[in-house]
Design an enzyme around this catalytic site. Structure first.
Site, short mmCIF file in Angstrom:
data_model
loop_
_atom_site.label_atom_id
_atom_site.label_comp_id
_atom_site.label_asym_id
_atom_site.label_seq_id
_atom_site.Cartn_x
_atom_site.Cartn_y
_atom_site.Cartn_z
N GLY A 157 -4.54 -4.39 -3.78
CA GLY A 157 -5.53 -3.36 -4.08
C GLY A 157 -4.78 -2.11 -4.46
O GLY A 157 -4.11 -1.51 -3.61
N HIS A 158 -4.81 -1.75 -5.72
CA HIS A 158 -4.05 -0.60 -6.20
C HIS A 158 -5.02 0.49 -6.63
O HIS A 158 -5.85 0.28 -7.52
CB HIS A 158 -3.14 -1.03 -7.37
CG HIS A 158 -2.10 -2.03 -6.96
ND1 HIS A 158 -1.15 -2.51 -7.81
CD2 HIS A 158 -1.85 -2.61 -5.76
CE1 HIS A 158 -0.37 -3.36 -7.16
NE2 HIS A 158 -0.78 -3.44 -5.91
N GLN A 172 2.04 -6.06 -3.17
CA GLN A 172 2.51 -6.19 -1.79
C GLN A 172 3.84 -5.42 -1.59
O GLN A 172 4.06 -4.45 -2.31
CB GLN A 172 2.66 -7.67 -1.38
CG GLN A 172 1.34 -8.41 -1.24
CD GLN A 172 0.74 -8.91 -2.54
OE1 GLN A 172 1.42 -9.51 -3.35
NE2 GLN A 172 -0.52 -8.67 -2.75
N LYS A 175 1.80 2.02 -5.12
CA LYS A 175 2.34 1.43 -6.36
C LYS A 175 1.41 1.69 -7.54
O LYS A 175 1.86 1.96 -8.65
CB LYS A 175 2.51 -0.09 -6.18
CG LYS A 175 3.52 -0.47 -5.12
CD LYS A 175 3.59 -1.96 -4.89
CE LYS A 175 2.34 -2.54 -4.28
NZ LYS A 175 2.06 -2.15 -2.89
N ASP A 200 0.81 -1.23 0.00
CA ASP A 200 0.00 0.00 0.00
C ASP A 200 0.84 1.27 0.00
O ASP A 200 0.44 2.30 0.56
CB ASP A 200 -0.97 0.01 1.20
CG ASP A 200 -1.86 -1.21 1.21
OD1 ASP A 200 -2.25 -1.65 0.12
OD2 ASP A 200 -2.15 -1.72 2.31
P1 GDP Z 1 -0.74 0.27 -3.54
O1 GDP Z 1 -1.36 -0.99 -3.03
O2 GDP Z 1 0.73 0.32 -3.28
O3 GDP Z 1 -1.07 0.56 -4.96
O4 GDP Z 1 -1.38 1.45 -2.66
P2 GDP Z 1 -2.94 1.64 -2.34
O5 GDP Z 1 -3.62 2.11 -3.55
O6 GDP Z 1 -3.46 0.44 -1.64
O7 GDP Z 1 -2.84 2.77 -1.23
C1 GDP Z 1 -2.24 4.00 -1.49
C2 GDP Z 1 -3.28 5.12 -1.30
O8 GDP Z 1 -2.61 6.35 -1.23
C3 GDP Z 1 -4.26 5.24 -2.44
O9 GDP Z 1 -5.50 5.60 -1.93
C4 GDP Z 1 -3.69 6.35 -3.31
O10 GDP Z 1 -4.69 7.07 -4.03
C5 GDP Z 1 -3.06 7.22 -2.27
N1 GDP Z 1 -1.85 7.95 -2.71
C6 GDP Z 1 -0.86 7.54 -3.53
N2 GDP Z 1 0.11 8.47 -3.61
C7 GDP Z 1 -0.27 9.49 -2.82
C8 GDP Z 1 0.32 10.74 -2.46
O11 GDP Z 1 1.42 11.09 -2.87
N3 GDP Z 1 -0.40 11.53 -1.58
C9 GDP Z 1 -1.61 11.15 -1.08
N4 GDP Z 1 -2.23 11.96 -0.24
N5 GDP Z 1 -2.19 9.99 -1.40
C10 GDP Z 1 -1.52 9.16 -2.25
P1 IMO Z 2 -0.93 -4.21 -2.20
O1 IMO Z 2 -0.46 -4.75 -3.54
C1 IMO Z 2 -1.06 -4.69 2.13
C2 IMO Z 2 -1.14 -8.80 3.67
C3 IMO Z 2 -2.40 -9.24 4.39
C4 IMO Z 2 -1.79 -10.21 5.40
C5 IMO Z 2 -0.67 -10.86 4.60
C6 IMO Z 2 -1.03 -12.21 4.01
O2 IMO Z 2 -2.20 -3.48 -2.26
O3 IMO Z 2 0.18 -3.48 -1.53
P2 IMO Z 2 -2.54 -12.92 1.92
O4 IMO Z 2 -4.00 -12.72 1.67
O5 IMO Z 2 -1.65 -12.34 0.91
O6 IMO Z 2 -2.20 -14.36 2.22
O7 IMO Z 2 -2.27 -12.14 3.32
O8 IMO Z 2 -0.36 -9.96 3.56
N1 IMO Z 2 -1.34 -8.26 2.31
C7 IMO Z 2 -1.27 -6.95 1.99
N2 IMO Z 2 -1.09 -5.88 2.77
N3 IMO Z 2 -1.16 -4.54 0.80
C8 IMO Z 2 -1.29 -5.62 -0.01
O9 IMO Z 2 -1.26 -5.55 -1.35
C9 IMO Z 2 -1.41 -6.90 0.60
N4 IMO Z 2 -1.58 -8.15 0.11
C10 IMO Z 2 -1.52 -8.96 1.17
O10 IMO Z 2 -3.04 -8.16 5.01
O11 IMO Z 2 -1.20 -9.50 6.45
MG MG Z 3 -2.92 -1.62 -1.81
#
Ligand code: GDP
Ligand code: IMO
Ligand code: MG
Length: 427
Positions: free
Chosen positions: A40-41, A223, A16, A13
């Protein structure tokens, strides 16, 4: 040979999806190579927010080839829902290609993920319950079902029969729960196969030919390092390899074909699920990070645990993935905090630890050693170059770069594409 691997540098999270979407503008191919719909991206384009779980974040551009590589585990029902969700929102999915070698998540994988977690009680991992672990278990046990197998009725039926014999027994005798009926699963999955057949391809060959033709290829990790099966906080990890090395295996190319490795680094640290987290904050600052950063899981909606930036972790990622640079995200979330802390090492009893430990008992007992820096209160969300940032923000960035031992090439100051500052182009 313009190929860039983008990975998560902490516990996932990091942003990415946003950085991938930004870089995808100049890429020809965007490739997912591990994980599944545990990811979840989130990508924000204009007024629209997209949440992607399996499909590469390049899909929002009409002219990019998007590949789901062999290293990904695919839940076909989830994938079809994601395709429908994109189509409904006017996104073309014609350029999607799925590796014939990717493994399929079956209903028993999801059920096993649930009952295994339940049976662990207090020592549960906190998985996303999407069947990821059990699907990779079957892959390693050589009883998995690949996309190419799903597309062949006879092969699929035989593999399903073999698997159900074992899984139904396991579910009944060990977990005291119902199993699955072969005909029901066959009907559902052959329906999925019909709809997905046209996307099936030898994706390693597509990537190979693209690189040969001098095209730009972006590999989108899921991840993060500390969820890596080998290098993460085992057993509180996922069942695949989020580190950069996995891109070669999960997409089918060699390490000599990679030109850059970009680590996406959040300006603080978050974690979803169980397991030790040395810089975790259960105070007002933790609340600030969670609220201002909107730290809720994209896949499960669970609140993310939040804490200070930990340079022991990012230095470890620089080492284990050979980062050539970092994309620092969410710097804007730190605005308003008077003092910022950066963890430079851990105190463990009388010892000082500066390299990320493998022993979880040790990690759980580690006390972070902090360096303090002044914060800033100016809004930075419209900054377009580094010089626009308050000096305190520039210094913070410089310090996390020094401590991590990698340069910063991209900076995020908000969720939108335009809220991205580029110091060094990737392509
Ligand atoms: P990922 O799993 O690495 O793709 O990250 P997620 O999408 O799960 O979580 C990142 C969150 O931060 C998302 O809601 C993005 O819209 C938000 N985000 C990404 N870059 C920035 C930033 O530079 N500033 C802020 N405020 N939010 C950001
Ligand atoms: P993105 O790509 C954050 C965590 C779960 C749990 C562990 C194992 O959005 O960064 P799993 O279901 O993979 O066997 O769970 O990994 N986990 C993540 N945490 N971002 C993710 O993906 C994750 N994918 C798995 O919360 O702790
Ligand atoms: Mg994510």
């Amino acid at each position: 040979m313009p190929s860039v691997i983008l990975i998560g540098s902490q516990w996932g999270d990091e942003g990415k999806g946003k950085v991938t979407d930004f870089l995808a503008e100049k890429a020809d191919l965007v490739v997912r190579y591990q994980g599944g719909n545990n990811a979840g991206h989130t990508v924000v384009v204009g007024e629209q927010e997209f949440k992607l779980h399996l499909i590469p974040s390049g899909i929002l551009y009409p002219d990019k080839t998007c590949i789901i590589g062999n290293g990904v585990v695919i839940d076909p029902g989830v994938l079809l829902k994601e395709l429908d969700y994109l189509i409904e929102r006017g996104i073309s999915i014609d350029n999607l290609r799925i590796s014939e070698r990717a493994h399929i998540i079956m209903p028993y994988h999801k059920k096993l993920d649930e009952v295994i977690e339940e049976s662990k009680g207090a020592s549960k991992i906190g998985t996303t319950k999407r069947g990821i672990g059990p699907a990779y278990m079957d892959k390693a046990a050589r009883v998995g079902i690949r996309f190419v197998d799903l597309l062949d009725n006879e092969v699929f039926e035989e593999l399903l029969e073999q698997n159900l014999r074992e899984k139904n027994n396991l579910l009944a005798k060990v977990y005291d729960t119902d199993g699955f009926d072969k005909d029901d699963v066959m009907e559902e999955y052959l329906g999925f196969a019909d709809r997905l057949r046209k996307y099936c391809a030898d994706t390693s060959l597509i990537i190979h030919n693209a690189l040969k033709a001098g095209k730009n290829v972006l590999f989108e990790g899921a991840q993060g390092t500390l969820l890596d099966l080998d290098h993460g906080t085992y057993p509180y990890v996922t069942s695949s390899h989020p580190i950069a090395g996995a891109a070669c295996i999960g997409a089918g190319l060699g390490p000599t074909q990679i030109s850059k490795v970009l680590g996406v680094v959040k300006a603080y640290t978050t974690r979803v699920g169980e397991g030790p987290f040395p810089t975790e904050l259960n105070d007002e600052v933790g609340k600030h990070l969670g609220t201002v950063g909107f730290e809720f899981g994209t896949t499960t909606g669970r609140p993310r645990r939040c804490g200070w930036f930990d340079a022991v972790i990012t230095k470890y990622t620089v080492r284990t993935s050979g980062l050539t640079s970092m994309a620092v995200t969410k710097l804007d979330v730190l605005t308003g905090l008077k003092t910022l802390k950066i963890c430079t090492g851990y105190r463990w009893g009388n010892e000082i630890i500066t390299e990320f430990p493998s022993n979880l008992k040790v990690l759980a007992q580690c006390e972070p050693i902090y360096e303090e820096m002044p914060g800033w209160s100016e809004d930075i969300t419209s900054a377009t170059k580094i010089e626009d940032l308050p000096v305190a923000a520039q210094n913070y960035l410089k310090r996390i770069s020094e401590l991590s031992e990698a340069p910063v090439s991209i900076l995020g100051v908000g969720t939108r594409r335009s809220q991205t500052i580029i110091m060094d182009e990737m392509f």
